[in-house]
Structures are given as structure tokens and as C-alpha cells.
Design an enzyme around this catalytic site. Structure first.
Site, mmCIF file in Angstrom:
data_model
loop_
_atom_site.group_PDB
_atom_site.id
_atom_site.type_symbol
_atom_site.label_atom_id
_atom_site.label_comp_id
_atom_site.label_asym_id
_atom_site.label_seq_id
_atom_site.Cartn_x
_atom_site.Cartn_y
_atom_site.Cartn_z
ATOM 1 C CD GLU A 6 60.724 -13.507 66.712
ATOM 2 O OE1 GLU A 6 60.192 -13.004 65.740
ATOM 3 O OE2 GLU A 6 61.515 -14.492 66.568
ATOM 4 N N GLY A 29 55.292 -10.057 59.145
ATOM 5 C CA GLY A 29 54.727 -9.077 58.346
ATOM 6 C C GLY A 29 53.224 -8.706 57.892
ATOM 7 C CG MET A 42 59.958 -16.177 57.207
ATOM 8 S SD MET A 42 61.491 -15.783 56.986
ATOM 9 C CE MET A 42 62.491 -17.043 56.270
ATOM 10 C CD GLU A 43 60.165 -18.527 61.717
ATOM 11 O OE1 GLU A 43 59.211 -17.798 61.893
ATOM 12 O OE2 GLU A 43 61.262 -18.139 61.032
ATOM 13 C CG ASP A 45 58.044 -6.421 58.482
ATOM 14 O OD1 ASP A 45 58.521 -7.258 59.075
ATOM 15 O OD2 ASP A 45 57.341 -6.795 57.275
HETATM 16 N N1 ADE Z 1 58.588 -11.868 59.841
HETATM 17 C C1 ADE Z 1 58.565 -10.436 59.955
HETATM 18 N N2 ADE Z 1 58.363 -9.607 58.760
HETATM 19 C C2 ADE Z 1 58.386 -10.628 57.943
HETATM 20 C C3 ADE Z 1 58.241 -10.394 56.625
HETATM 21 N N3 ADE Z 1 58.101 -9.438 55.802
HETATM 22 N N4 ADE Z 1 58.373 -11.655 55.687
HETATM 23 C C4 ADE Z 1 58.310 -13.011 56.321
HETATM 24 N N5 ADE Z 1 58.534 -13.055 57.550
HETATM 25 C C5 ADE Z 1 58.483 -11.824 58.394
#
Ligand code: ADE
Length: 252
Positions: free
Chosen positions: A12, A78, A195-196, A219
Site C-alpha cells: 500500500e 472492503g 482494520m487500522e 473487495d
Molecule cells: N481491507 C480490505 N478488505 C477488507 C475486508 N473485507 N475486511 C477488513 N479489512 C479489509
């Protein structure tokens, strides 16, 4: 200005290694911090590793040890909103931690951060505007030069767009749409999950340092998420996450 550039994964932030005029590198707590300059700013570049603890620890080092005045967090996410497609860019207006919950205790609401009395960390409007414009210009001017049509077609990326809004973080890679549906019921304005960002935003808030958080959709957090994420992170993420952030740093 001294700007901290963070991603969670090496991919990234990968292309910044070629862009930054390198001065030195320091290793602290398993992270390599690259110090240099870019577009007339002093830069501290690193990737935090995954999850909220990793992001908080790294943001703290960037601010305390390297004296950043601004943190830019770039990476992938996501989708939560049904309106988002893979390849779209979300610029956070607010950032939160969706897995924070002390509402079992009297006087606290779900998502509230203990002792701060708030659940959402705001991003200053002028930075949201600059980041959204930087993403727009990357998508319209550079994306198709950086990536070949086959890989864009593979992810059905035809006309990616920029959205601003709420980004939420938690210590879980979400790969089932039911979990997202449940989250949206509690947070109807949620755009995407990662997640961050929420952890880095808390550290920045507590140190009175602004954060800009930008995420490209890799995604849809559903059954295909694992496959989509893995390919996206290798083939597409480096261009989008670094290209948008580079445009932004040029504007600041
Ligand atoms: N980062 C990218 N896709 C993710 C997902 N599906 N869940 C958590 N963090 C993500």
C-alpha cells in the site's frame, strides 16, 4: 510540513520508495521508517502491519518520535455501502472503531471511546476536499496509464468514482455479507470497513494532529473477498493507494 505516510501493508506504500528523496531509515519496534522529502515536504514513510494495535503503535511513533504534523493513511478497504464498486476510492469524513462496545456499562453508548466521549473522529473539511480532488484527478488522468486494460477488466473497473463518508475499523477481515448487513443496520451511513484507520485516528485525535484517511475498495467483504483482496493488493493497490496520496501531498 512534516507528513507521516502510513499504509497497513508494504504494497500500500510500495511506490513511494521510488518517489521520495531518501535521507535515512530508522527501525523501531519491527517497523522501518523512511525519512526523506517529497513535493517540498518532510516525509516519514512506513507500513504499520495489520490491525488496530499495530496502527496505533505506528501512528504514535510517527508523531512522538518523528514529529509529524499530519498523518496520511492510505490503503484498501472492503465495501459496506451497496453503491461502492471495486476500484472506487473512499475519503473519510469521519473514522470510527466498529468493534468498540462498552455499552453494557451504565452511561456508555455502543462505539463510544472510553473517556473521550465520542465515537467518531472527524477529518477536517479542507483535507477531505483536497483528498477527494486528488483521488478524482488520479482516477481520471492516471489510472488507465498506470494499469493495463486486462487487469482493470478482470475487476470490472470501468468508471471508478470517489465517495466521502464514514470509514470504520475493526480487528477482523470480513468475508461474509451478513456481517456487513448487520453493521449497516447500526451504522446506516457506513461506506467501507478496514482494520487500522480508527486506531490511527484515535492516536492523532489524542495528540491533536489531523489525519487524512483514504481507502480504495479492494473487495465487497463477501464470499469473494479473500480472492479479490489478494489479487487486488498485488496488482492494483500499489498504483491507486500511492498515486492518490502522491497527488494529495503535491496539493498540501
Ligand atoms: N481491507 C480490505 N478488505 C477488507 C475486508 N473485507 N475486511 C477488513 N479489512 C479489509
Amino acid at each position: 510540513m512534516r507528513i507521516g505516510i502510513m499504509g497497513a501493508m508494504e504494497e500500500e506504500i510500495a511506490l513511494f520508495h521510488e518517489k521520495i528523496k531518501f535521507f535515512k531509515q530508522e527501525t523501531i519496534g519491527l517497523r522501518n521508517y523512511i525519512i526523506g522529502t517529497l513535493h517540498n515536504h518532510e516525509i516519514v514513510l512506513t507500513f504499520s502491519r495489520w490491525g488496530k494495535v499495530a496502527a496505533a503503535s505506528t501512528a504514535t511513533t510517527i508523531i512522538e518520535r518523528f514529529g509529524a504534523d499530519l498523518v496520511i493513511f492510505t490503503g484498501v478497504a472492503g465495501a459496506a455501502s451497496k453503491l461502492l464498486e471495486i476500484g472506487d476510492v473512499v475519503v473519510a469524513t469521519e473514522v470510527m472503531q466498529y468493534d468498540m462496545d462498552i455499552s453494557a456499562l451504565p452511561g456508555f453508548s455502543r462505539f463510544e471511546i472510553p473517556l473521550l466521549g465520542l465515537s467518531r473522529f472527524p477529518v477536517p473539511d479542507n483535507y477531505v476536499k483536497m483528498a477527494a480532488e486528488s483521488a478524482e484527478s488520479y482516477l481520471s488522468e492516471s489510472l488507465k496509464k498506470d494499469l493495463n486494460s486486462d487487469i482493470l477488466k478482470k475487476f470490472s473497473i470501468t468508471n471508478p468514482k470517489v465517495t466521502t463518508g464514514l470509514i470504520a475499523s475493526g480487528d477482523r477481515f470480513i468475508a461474509d455479507y451478513n456481517s456487513i448487513k448487520k453493521l449497516i443496520r447500526s451504522l446506516p451511513d457506513l461506506q467501507c470497513i478496514e482494520m487500522e484507520g480508527g486506531a490511527a485516528a484515535q492516536v492523532c485525535y489524542e495528540h491533536k494532529i489531523p489525519i487524512i484517511l483514504m481507502r480504495t475498495i479492494s473487495d465487497k467483504a463477501n464470499h469473494s473477498a479473500v480472492v479479490d483482496f489478494s489479487t487486488f493488493i498485488k496488482k492494483i493497490a500499489p498504483y491507486l493507494t500511492c498515486g492518490v496520496a502522491d497527488n494529495l501531498i503535491r496539493k498540501i
